[in-house]
Design a protein around this motif. Sequence first.
Motif, PDB file in Angstrom:
ATOM      1  N   LYS A 103      36.646 -28.955   9.416  1.00 20.66           N
ATOM      2  CA  LYS A 103      37.813 -29.701   9.922  1.00 20.66           C
ATOM      3  C   LYS A 103      38.314 -29.042  11.216  1.00 20.66           C
ATOM      4  O   LYS A 103      38.597 -29.719  12.200  1.00 20.66           O
ATOM      5  N   ARG A 104      38.368 -27.701  11.184  1.00 22.59           N
ATOM      6  CA  ARG A 104      38.884 -26.964  12.336  1.00 22.59           C
ATOM      7  C   ARG A 104      37.990 -27.193  13.567  1.00 22.59           C
ATOM      8  O   ARG A 104      38.463 -27.376  14.682  1.00 22.59           O
ATOM      9  N   LYS A 105      36.680 -27.189  13.356  1.00 21.87           N
ATOM     10  CA  LYS A 105      35.764 -27.304  14.497  1.00 21.87           C
ATOM     11  C   LYS A 105      35.377 -28.746  14.803  1.00 21.87           C
ATOM     12  O   LYS A 105      34.604 -28.990  15.723  1.00 21.87           O
ATOM     13  N   ASP A 106      35.851 -29.700  13.994  1.00 19.57           N
ATOM     14  CA  ASP A 106      35.505 -31.131  14.142  1.00 19.57           C
ATOM     15  C   ASP A 106      34.054 -31.386  13.740  1.00 19.57           C
ATOM     16  O   ASP A 106      33.774 -32.261  12.941  1.00 19.57           O
ATOM     17  N   HIS A 107      33.099 -30.669  14.303  1.00 23.29           N
ATOM     18  CA  HIS A 107      31.710 -30.725  13.818  1.00 23.29           C
ATOM     19  C   HIS A 107      31.037 -29.407  14.184  1.00 23.29           C
ATOM     20  O   HIS A 107      31.504 -28.697  15.074  1.00 23.29           O
ATOM     21  N   PHE A 108      29.932 -29.086  13.495  1.00 27.27           N
ATOM     22  CA  PHE A 108      29.250 -27.814  13.769  1.00 27.27           C
ATOM     23  C   PHE A 108      28.208 -28.008  14.859  1.00 27.27           C
ATOM     24  O   PHE A 108      27.696 -29.111  15.067  1.00 27.27           O
ATOM     25  N   SER A 109      27.855 -26.880  15.510  1.00 26.30           N
ATOM     26  CA  SER A 109      26.737 -26.911  16.467  1.00 26.30           C
ATOM     27  C   SER A 109      25.448 -27.137  15.678  1.00 26.30           C
ATOM     28  O   SER A 109      25.420 -26.939  14.453  1.00 26.30           O
ATOM     29  N   GLU A 110      24.376 -27.515  16.377  1.00 27.93           N
ATOM     30  CA  GLU A 110      23.099 -27.735  15.681  1.00 27.93           C
ATOM     31  C   GLU A 110      22.611 -26.443  15.044  1.00 27.93           C
ATOM     32  O   GLU A 110      22.054 -26.462  13.944  1.00 27.93           O
ATOM     33  N   LYS A 111      22.875 -25.299  15.703  1.00 27.02           N
ATOM     34  CA  LYS A 111      22.429 -24.014  15.130  1.00 27.02           C
ATOM     35  C   LYS A 111      23.192 -23.720  13.842  1.00 27.02           C
ATOM     36  O   LYS A 111      22.606 -23.375  12.820  1.00 27.02           O
ATOM     37  N   GLN A 112      24.530 -23.908  13.892  1.00 25.00           N
ATOM     38  CA  GLN A 112      25.359 -23.616  12.718  1.00 25.00           C
ATOM     39  C   GLN A 112      24.991 -24.580  11.578  1.00 25.00           C
ATOM     40  O   GLN A 112      24.788 -24.157  10.441  1.00 25.00           O
ATOM     41  N   ALA A 113      24.855 -25.867  11.908  1.00 23.37           N
ATOM     42  CA  ALA A 113      24.540 -26.884  10.884  1.00 23.37           C
ATOM     43  C   ALA A 113      23.185 -26.577  10.246  1.00 23.37           C
ATOM     44  O   ALA A 113      23.059 -26.549   9.018  1.00 23.37           O
ATOM     45  N   ALA A 114      22.185 -26.272  11.078  1.00 21.95           N
ATOM     46  CA  ALA A 114      20.834 -26.001  10.554  1.00 21.95           C
ATOM     47  C   ALA A 114      20.837 -24.739   9.697  1.00 21.95           C
ATOM     48  O   ALA A 114      20.167 -24.665   8.661  1.00 21.95           O
ATOM     49  N   THR A 115      21.632 -23.739  10.100  1.00 19.73           N
ATOM     50  CA  THR A 115      21.707 -22.480   9.326  1.00 19.73           C
ATOM     51  C   THR A 115      22.305 -22.748   7.949  1.00 19.73           C
ATOM     52  O   THR A 115      21.781 -22.296   6.934  1.00 19.73           O
ATOM     53  N   TYR A 116      23.377 -23.541   7.894  1.00 20.20           N
ATOM     54  CA  TYR A 116      23.991 -23.868   6.606  1.00 20.20           C
ATOM     55  C   TYR A 116      23.032 -24.701   5.757  1.00 20.20           C
ATOM     56  O   TYR A 116      22.896 -24.476   4.552  1.00 20.20           O
ATOM     57  N   ILE A 117      22.330 -25.665   6.374  1.00 15.52           N
ATOM     58  CA  ILE A 117      21.414 -26.520   5.602  1.00 15.52           C
ATOM     59  C   ILE A 117      20.254 -25.687   5.056  1.00 15.52           C
ATOM     60  O   ILE A 117      19.840 -25.850   3.900  1.00 15.52           O
ATOM     61  N   LEU A 118      19.768 -24.727   5.847  1.00 15.96           N
ATOM     62  CA  LEU A 118      18.691 -23.859   5.356  1.00 15.96           C
ATOM     63  C   LEU A 118      19.175 -23.027   4.166  1.00 15.96           C
ATOM     64  O   LEU A 118      18.483 -22.942   3.142  1.00 15.96           O
ATOM     65  N   SER A 119      20.383 -22.463   4.273  1.00 15.07           N
ATOM     66  CA  SER A 119      20.934 -21.668   3.154  1.00 15.07           C
ATOM     67  C   SER A 119      21.061 -22.523   1.901  1.00 15.07           C
ATOM     68  O   SER A 119      20.676 -22.123   0.802  1.00 15.07           O
ATOM     69  N   LEU A 120      21.572 -23.740   2.072  1.00 14.40           N
ATOM     70  CA  LEU A 120      21.749 -24.664   0.939  1.00 14.40           C
ATOM     71  C   LEU A 120      20.396 -25.000   0.325  1.00 14.40           C
ATOM     72  O   LEU A 120      20.238 -24.998  -0.898  1.00 14.40           O
ATOM     73  N   THR A 121      19.407 -25.256   1.188  1.00 14.83           N
ATOM     74  CA  THR A 121      18.072 -25.628   0.702  1.00 14.83           C
ATOM     75  C   THR A 121      17.461 -24.492  -0.109  1.00 14.83           C
ATOM     76  O   THR A 121      16.941 -24.708  -1.207  1.00 14.83           O
ATOM     77  N   LYS A 122      17.623 -23.277   0.381  1.00 16.55           N
ATOM     78  CA  LYS A 122      17.058 -22.119  -0.348  1.00 16.55           C
ATOM     79  C   LYS A 122      17.793 -21.934  -1.683  1.00 16.55           C
ATOM     80  O   LYS A 122      17.181 -21.682  -2.718  1.00 16.55           O
ATOM     81  N   ALA A 123      19.121 -22.120  -1.667  1.00 11.10           N
ATOM     82  CA  ALA A 123      19.899 -21.970  -2.905  1.00 11.10           C
ATOM     83  C   ALA A 123      19.506 -23.048  -3.913  1.00 11.10           C
ATOM     84  O   ALA A 123      19.315 -22.766  -5.101  1.00 11.10           O
ATOM     85  N   LEU A 124      19.305 -24.268  -3.438  1.00 14.92           N
ATOM     86  CA  LEU A 124      18.933 -25.371  -4.341  1.00 14.92           C
ATOM     87  C   LEU A 124      17.520 -25.181  -4.877  1.00 14.92           C
ATOM     88  O   LEU A 124      17.257 -25.430  -6.058  1.00 14.92           O
ATOM     89  N   ALA A 125      16.603 -24.689  -4.014  1.00 21.69           N
ATOM     90  CA  ALA A 125      15.232 -24.428  -4.484  1.00 21.69           C
ATOM     91  C   ALA A 125      15.272 -23.399  -5.605  1.00 21.69           C
ATOM     92  O   ALA A 125      14.627 -23.557  -6.642  1.00 21.69           O
ATOM     93  N   TYR A 126      16.127 -22.393  -5.447  1.00 16.20           N
ATOM     94  CA  TYR A 126      16.294 -21.361  -6.487  1.00 16.20           C
ATOM     95  C   TYR A 126      16.855 -21.987  -7.769  1.00 16.20           C
ATOM     96  O   TYR A 126      16.333 -21.776  -8.861  1.00 16.20           O
ATOM     97  N   CYS A 127      17.897 -22.818  -7.622  1.00 24.38           N
ATOM     98  CA  CYS A 127      18.509 -23.463  -8.801  1.00 24.38           C
ATOM     99  C   CYS A 127      17.503 -24.373  -9.501  1.00 24.38           C
ATOM    100  O   CYS A 127      17.356 -24.340 -10.726  1.00 24.38           O
ATOM    101  N   HIS A 128      16.760 -25.167  -8.711  1.00 19.83           N
ATOM    102  CA  HIS A 128      15.790 -26.093  -9.323  1.00 19.83           C
ATOM    103  C   HIS A 128      14.711 -25.321 -10.063  1.00 19.83           C
ATOM    104  O   HIS A 128      14.257 -25.707 -11.135  1.00 19.83           O
ATOM    105  N   GLU A 129      14.340 -24.168  -9.522  1.00 23.02           N
ATOM    106  CA  GLU A 129      13.314 -23.319 -10.172  1.00 23.02           C
ATOM    107  C   GLU A 129      13.859 -22.870 -11.535  1.00 23.02           C
ATOM    108  O   GLU A 129      13.105 -22.675 -12.489  1.00 23.02           O
ATOM    109  N   LYS A 130      15.212 -22.742 -11.627  1.00 23.75           N
ATOM    110  CA  LYS A 130      15.841 -22.340 -12.894  1.00 23.75           C
ATOM    111  C   LYS A 130      16.289 -23.568 -13.685  1.00 23.75           C
ATOM    112  O   LYS A 130      17.167 -23.473 -14.526  1.00 23.75           O
TER     113      LYS A 130
END
Length: 273
Positions: A103-130
Amino acid sequence: EDNPKRQWLLQDFEIGKPLGKGKFGRVYVAREIKSKYVVALKVIFKEQIEKCRIQHQLRREMEIQTNLNHPNVLRLYGWFHDAERVFLILEYAHNGELYKELKRKDHFSEKQAATYILSLTKALAYCHEKNVIHRDIKPENLLLDHEGRLKIADFGWSVQSRSKRHTMCGTLDYLAPEMVESKAHDYAVDNWTLGILSYEFLYGAPPFEAESQADTFKRIMKVDLSFPSTPSVSLEAKHLINQLLVKDSTKRLSLQKIVEHPWIIKNADPTGI
Ligand SMILES: Clc1cnc2c(Nc3ccc(N4CCOCC4)cc3)nc(-c3cccnc3)cn12
């Protein structure tokens, strides 16, 4: 510390400021007195739990989160209860809620957005494995630690995938087609959500937002996706979003393919900060 299995007590903690309140109780910052370790203490009122009959859901959240140990999943260190309340001892995320940052930044930069999506993807891959499907990944359930690293919180709505539990040690051999299909379907909901979040991180609002819930529902069912001309977003990002927001759940990009996607490779910081 001496006896790790010792029951925690409220008197073991100094309670600090309230961080926020959910439907079932509040979250406070707290410090464990002996170790001086700062945690988040989630207080849930038993009468609320009984009234909404979410005992099983809360127990599931606790079982699931206690067994998850991943840098992008908020830790549940333990829990205790007294006559009227249940207390969850959670990892404290020093930089608060990701959606406030969005909300504060209105939207994230492509680097910030991609970094968060990568973290989420790795966390979800871990959860799905469990065999854990979160099913409720949204900015409100995402927190940031002291280094700005994303942490998935609030497993209140997650489920242990049922098909794995029914079959003998995970073989699919004995599952009927609709069960095999539903298993694949279940996990793929989180892939769809990654598409929604990719869009929301880059544009500042989710793709199917509409005046009424009915209109949002229609837009989702039609996958009525369009990209505004501003902010300007790379073709690779749009390509990834188009490959995740696919109605047929079996056709959505897999978590592994997301990690290898050109937009992620080009923009994401692998350390997750
Ligand atoms: Cl669980 C859990 C672990 N850590 C947190 C956390 N951490 C946190 C840290 C810092 C700031 N501030 C930083 C300075 O500016 C003001 C906000 C907020 C939350 N918040 C919540 C929460 C927040 C709002 C509503 N419901 C829950 C839950 N948490």
